[in-house]
Design a protein around this motif. Structure first.
Motif, mmCIF file in Angstrom:
data_model
loop_
_atom_site.group_PDB
_atom_site.id
_atom_site.type_symbol
_atom_site.label_atom_id
_atom_site.label_comp_id
_atom_site.label_asym_id
_atom_site.label_seq_id
_atom_site.Cartn_x
_atom_site.Cartn_y
_atom_site.Cartn_z
ATOM 1 N N ASP A 1 0.823 -1.208 0.000
ATOM 2 C CA ASP A 1 0.000 0.000 0.000
ATOM 3 C C ASP A 1 0.858 1.259 0.000
ATOM 4 N N SER B 1 -4.540 4.901 3.319
ATOM 5 C CA SER B 1 -4.460 3.506 3.751
ATOM 6 C C SER B 1 -4.308 3.406 5.271
ATOM 7 N N ILE C 1 -7.604 4.148 6.948
ATOM 8 C CA ILE C 1 -8.496 2.991 6.841
ATOM 9 C C ILE C 1 -8.104 1.935 7.863
ATOM 10 N N SER D 1 -15.851 5.493 2.417
ATOM 11 C CA SER D 1 -15.923 4.988 1.041
ATOM 12 C C SER D 1 -15.018 5.794 0.112
ATOM 13 N N LYS E 1 -11.436 4.556 0.570
ATOM 14 C CA LYS E 1 -11.280 3.225 -0.012
ATOM 15 C C LYS E 1 -11.233 3.282 -1.530
ATOM 16 N N GLN E 2 -12.048 4.133 -2.111
ATOM 17 C CA GLN E 2 -12.066 4.249 -3.571
ATOM 18 C C GLN E 2 -10.736 4.804 -4.088
ATOM 19 N N CYS F 1 -9.262 0.000 -2.568
ATOM 20 C CA CYS F 1 -9.340 -0.925 -1.430
ATOM 21 C C CYS F 1 -10.033 -2.223 -1.834
ATOM 22 N N ASN G 1 -11.156 -4.340 0.393
ATOM 23 C CA ASN G 1 -12.034 -4.712 1.512
ATOM 24 C C ASN G 1 -11.586 -6.015 2.181
ATOM 25 N N CYS H 1 -6.249 -6.153 7.509
ATOM 26 C CA CYS H 1 -6.131 -4.709 7.270
ATOM 27 C C CYS H 1 -6.292 -3.945 8.582
#
Length: 231
Positions: free
Chosen positions: A135, A147, A150, A212, A215-216, A220, A222, A228
């Motif tokens: 990442d 990252s 998240i 979101s 993540k986009q 990501c 998921n 994670c």
């Protein structure tokens, strides 16, 4: 709590807590430093600990942050005269159980359940480290920060009406250490996220309002929280 980690932690806690006292340790205490000979492994009963390394330039890099019900084992297991690979400093006030290296290795060697649980924990830790490294390399400073946010939300996130509260105090400098960036760059990126109302920040705690979006931006996949996380 992640299943593989909880299993090895619980086995160690059940066995060693009978005779080993809980140690109260203040925030900012250095538990050990890189290249010191290994004396103990640690069970984190309460609080959090930052694991990292100081570059020869003096710049800090934080590899991970461990929290309650996790174990701190930062050396080559079953090797002769091992030394710690990283530095460890308490991030908050902590309650710890300190287990002598020899007793820890003897216990997992003689208890098949403990050995299996240790292998499971090590395999997850390896995968987690590989993905975190990927990442940071693939996504640059901006994506690296996203990252980390998240991962922090997965490890310390609490759902609130305003979004996901990262329920651990963390400064801009500490975020920079987690991405091996500079505080100035991190501050600029965080300002942009606040202006877009993706996050908010108050009293050293973040709220992620639009997970979101983050993540986009980093594509990501998921992954499960077991993989994670910031730990």
């Amino acid at each position: 709590m992640q299943k593989s980690n909880m299993m090895i932690y619980q086995l160690l806690h059940n066995f060693f807590s009978i005779n080993e006292p809980i140690q109260q340790v203040k925030a900012g205490t250095i538990l050990f430093q890189e290249k010191e000979l290994v004396n103990y492994i640690y069970l984190i009963v309460k609080g959090s600990i930052a694991i990292g390394r100081v570059h020869e330039s003096g710049k800090d890099f934080t590899l991970k942050i461990l929290s309650h019900h996790e174990i701190l084992v930062e050396y080559q297991l079953f090797s002769k005269n091992p030394y710690y690979q990283f530095n460890a400093k308490t991030h908050t006030d902590c309650e710890l159980i300190m287990i002598k290296k020899e007793q820890f290795e003897e216990f997992v060697s003689l208890d098949p359940d403990a050995m299996n649980a240790l292998f499971a924990w090590l395999s997850i830790s390896y995968i987690k480290a590989q993905i975190k490294c990927m990442d940071l390399i693939m996504n640059g400073k901006r994506g690296g920060l996203y990252s980390i946010l998240i991962r922090l939300s997965n490890s310390y996130g609490v759902a609130t009406p305003d979004g996901i509260l990262i329920d651990i105090p963390i400064t801009h400098q500490e975020l920079a250490n987690l991405t091996f960036g500079t505080r100035e760059v991190i501050q600029r990126l965080l300002k942009d996220l606040r202006e877009k109302e993706i996050i908010s920040y108050d009293q050293q705690k973040f709220i992620i309002k639009k997970l979101s979006y983050l993540k986009q931006e980093v594509d990501c996949q998921n992954c499960k929280n077991e993989i994670c996380g910031i730990n």
